[in-house]
Design an enzyme around this catalytic site. Structure first.
Site, mmCIF file in Angstrom:
data_model
loop_
_atom_site.group_PDB
_atom_site.id
_atom_site.type_symbol
_atom_site.label_atom_id
_atom_site.label_comp_id
_atom_site.label_asym_id
_atom_site.label_seq_id
_atom_site.Cartn_x
_atom_site.Cartn_y
_atom_site.Cartn_z
ATOM 1 N N HIS A 134 1.153 -0.961 0.541
ATOM 2 C CA HIS A 134 0.412 0.166 -0.151
ATOM 3 C C HIS A 134 0.370 1.074 -0.212
ATOM 4 O O HIS A 134 0.634 2.328 -0.499
ATOM 5 C CB HIS A 134 -1.737 0.480 0.841
ATOM 6 C CG HIS A 134 -1.667 1.223 1.415
ATOM 7 N ND1 HIS A 134 -3.195 1.511 0.890
ATOM 8 C CD2 HIS A 134 -0.919 2.520 2.236
ATOM 9 C CE1 HIS A 134 -3.311 3.105 1.168
ATOM 10 N NE2 HIS A 134 -1.933 3.472 1.893
ATOM 11 N N HIS A 139 1.607 5.108 -2.851
ATOM 12 C CA HIS A 139 1.730 6.377 -2.369
ATOM 13 C C HIS A 139 2.749 7.100 -3.561
ATOM 14 O O HIS A 139 2.858 7.562 -3.842
ATOM 15 C CB HIS A 139 2.020 6.784 -1.031
ATOM 16 C CG HIS A 139 0.437 6.205 -0.451
ATOM 17 N ND1 HIS A 139 0.358 7.721 -0.553
ATOM 18 C CD2 HIS A 139 0.243 5.578 0.953
ATOM 19 C CE1 HIS A 139 -1.157 7.613 0.909
ATOM 20 N NE2 HIS A 139 -0.679 6.206 1.072
ATOM 21 N N GLU A 180 -5.402 9.463 -0.509
ATOM 22 C CA GLU A 180 -5.428 8.233 -0.627
ATOM 23 C C GLU A 180 -6.541 7.409 -1.020
ATOM 24 O O GLU A 180 -6.586 7.275 -1.496
ATOM 25 C CB GLU A 180 -6.456 8.017 0.811
ATOM 26 C CG GLU A 180 -4.946 8.103 2.264
ATOM 27 C CD GLU A 180 -4.609 6.983 2.240
ATOM 28 O OE1 GLU A 180 -3.182 7.062 2.975
ATOM 29 O OE2 GLU A 180 -4.196 6.114 1.209
ATOM 30 N N SER A 199 -3.746 0.707 -4.991
ATOM 31 C CA SER A 199 -2.925 -0.385 -4.576
ATOM 32 C C SER A 199 -4.259 -1.344 -4.083
ATOM 33 O O SER A 199 -4.206 -2.316 -4.021
ATOM 34 C CB SER A 199 -2.218 0.396 -2.919
ATOM 35 O OG SER A 199 -3.223 0.144 -2.045
HETATM 36 N N1 HBI Z 1 1.149 6.672 9.814
HETATM 37 N N2 HBI Z 1 2.726 5.223 8.744
HETATM 38 C C1 HBI Z 1 1.577 5.906 8.916
HETATM 39 N N3 HBI Z 1 1.046 5.985 7.538
HETATM 40 C C2 HBI Z 1 -0.322 6.637 7.381
HETATM 41 O O1 HBI Z 1 -0.101 7.253 6.708
HETATM 42 C C3 HBI Z 1 -0.404 7.926 8.925
HETATM 43 C C4 HBI Z 1 0.108 7.892 9.682
HETATM 44 N N4 HBI Z 1 -0.168 8.131 10.402
HETATM 45 C C5 HBI Z 1 -0.758 8.978 11.211
HETATM 46 C C6 HBI Z 1 -1.983 9.247 9.799
HETATM 47 N N5 HBI Z 1 -1.496 8.643 8.735
HETATM 48 C C7 HBI Z 1 -3.618 10.327 9.170
HETATM 49 O O2 HBI Z 1 -4.019 10.275 10.046
HETATM 50 C C8 HBI Z 1 -2.611 11.539 8.851
HETATM 51 O O3 HBI Z 1 -3.475 11.976 7.787
HETATM 52 C C9 HBI Z 1 -2.377 12.195 9.801
HETATM 53 FE FE FE Z 2 -1.638 5.431 2.718
#
Ligand code: HBI
Ligand code: FE
Length: 291
Positions: A134, A139, A180, A199
């Site tokens: 993913h 990304h 996303e 994904s």
């Molecule tokens: N941590 N590893 C990881 N990947 C994410 O996409 C991610 C995260 N922590 C918080 C988050 N995304 C979302 O809540 C943010 O938009 C704040």
């Molecule tokens: Fe993501």
């Protein structure tokens, strides 16, 4: 027979934060992936790249091609060199989800956190939390596009203010409905640029061809006030005309007054068409109509 001393698969490391540093990063340890895991990556990649040819945004397809990662779980150091040269981004390996403020700080400094473990065989079609497929396949290709790369850094930089104003859920909705699950209109057709879509085999087709799901022109305030679900296909998709709209429509907008006005209000349920929405009709191309 696995190499002695190496973790016998990345799944053993799943959610293991014991070796994470202050920024929640860990070594990727690329040599620890097993042949079975590289094979799983190759099958996921082969399935998704075929769907991407028809349903993914041009920027995604161009970025994916430049990363040249069909043959197995990519080496983050090698990919970071390609990213750094193109848009100044690098990849950092993480054990899984990390706290919002750490995540924001990574993005603001052009470091993209990529989960280092890969899903299990029984999770091939769906898993709730992000894995390396993913995060990397979904990304990283978009981070090779300069406009999108700038947007992602600006999103990270906006995190501190959202936290100070107790409005992180509203900012997180912007990420959700663009990074996303965002759609873009290209050459008269709907294409996906959101990582959660590209994904996923099912959602790539559903989001771009389902005749009934709600699709609405991207509108920052509308997005910041709309809840989302994490366990199924989306009930609404927001559509942009081009990636520049992420900068002009979002980064140039002061979110402060929107936070103040709505952070204590009930969000809209996704899937309901609201006054002020500009609905985007589905343009079924002739070949889709027959398939
Ligand atoms: N941590 N590893 C990881 N990947 C994410 O996409 C991610 C995260 N922590 C918080 C988050 N995304 C979302 O809540 C943010 O938009 C704040
Ligand atoms: Fe993501």
């Amino acid at each position: 027979m696995e190499k002695p001393g190496s973790a016998n698969s990345s799944s053993e490391l799943r959610g293991d934060y014991t070796h994470a540093d202050a920024r929640y990063t860990v070594p990727q340890d690329h040599s620890a992936y097993t042949d079975a895991e590289h094979d799983r990556w190759r099958r996921l990649y082969a399935q998704q790249v075929k769907l991407a040819e028809k349903h993914a945004a041009r920027a995604f397809r161009n970025g994916l091609a430049r990363l040249d990662c069909a043959d197995g779980i990519p080496d983050f150091e090698r990919a970071s060199r390609i990213l750094d040269e193109a848009t100044g981004w690098r990849i950092v390996a993480v054990p899984g989800f990390i706290p919002d403020e750490v995540f924001f700080d990574h993005l603001a400094n052009r470091r993209f956190p990529v989960t280092r473990w890969i899903r299990e065989e029984h999770e091939l079609d769906y898993l709730v939390e992000p894995d390396v497929f993913h995060d990397f396949f979904g990304h990283v290709p978009m981070l090779l596009d300069p406009t999108f790369a700038d947007f992602m850094a600006a999103y990270g930089a906006a995190g501190a203010r959202a936290q100070a104003m107790d409005a992180v859920p509203m900012l997180a909705r912007i990420y959700w409905y663009t990074v996303e699950f965002g759609l873009i209109e290209e050459d008269g057709a709907l294409r996906a640029y959101g990582a959660g879509i590209v994904s996923s085999a099912g959602e790539t087709v559903f989001s771009t061809t389902d005749p009934d799901v709600l699709r609405v022109r991207m509108n920052p305030e509308r997005i910041m006030r709309t809840a989302y679900r994490i366990d199924d296909f989306q009930d609404v998709y927001f559509v942009i005309d081009d990636l520049q709209q992420l900068m002009t429509g979002l980064v140039d907008l002061d979110f402060g007054p929107i936070y103040t006005a709505y952070r204590d209000s009930e969000p809209f349920a996704p899937g309901q068409l609201l006054d002020g929405d500009t609905q985007v009709p589905i343009t079924i191309s002739p070949e889709d109509a027959t398939s």
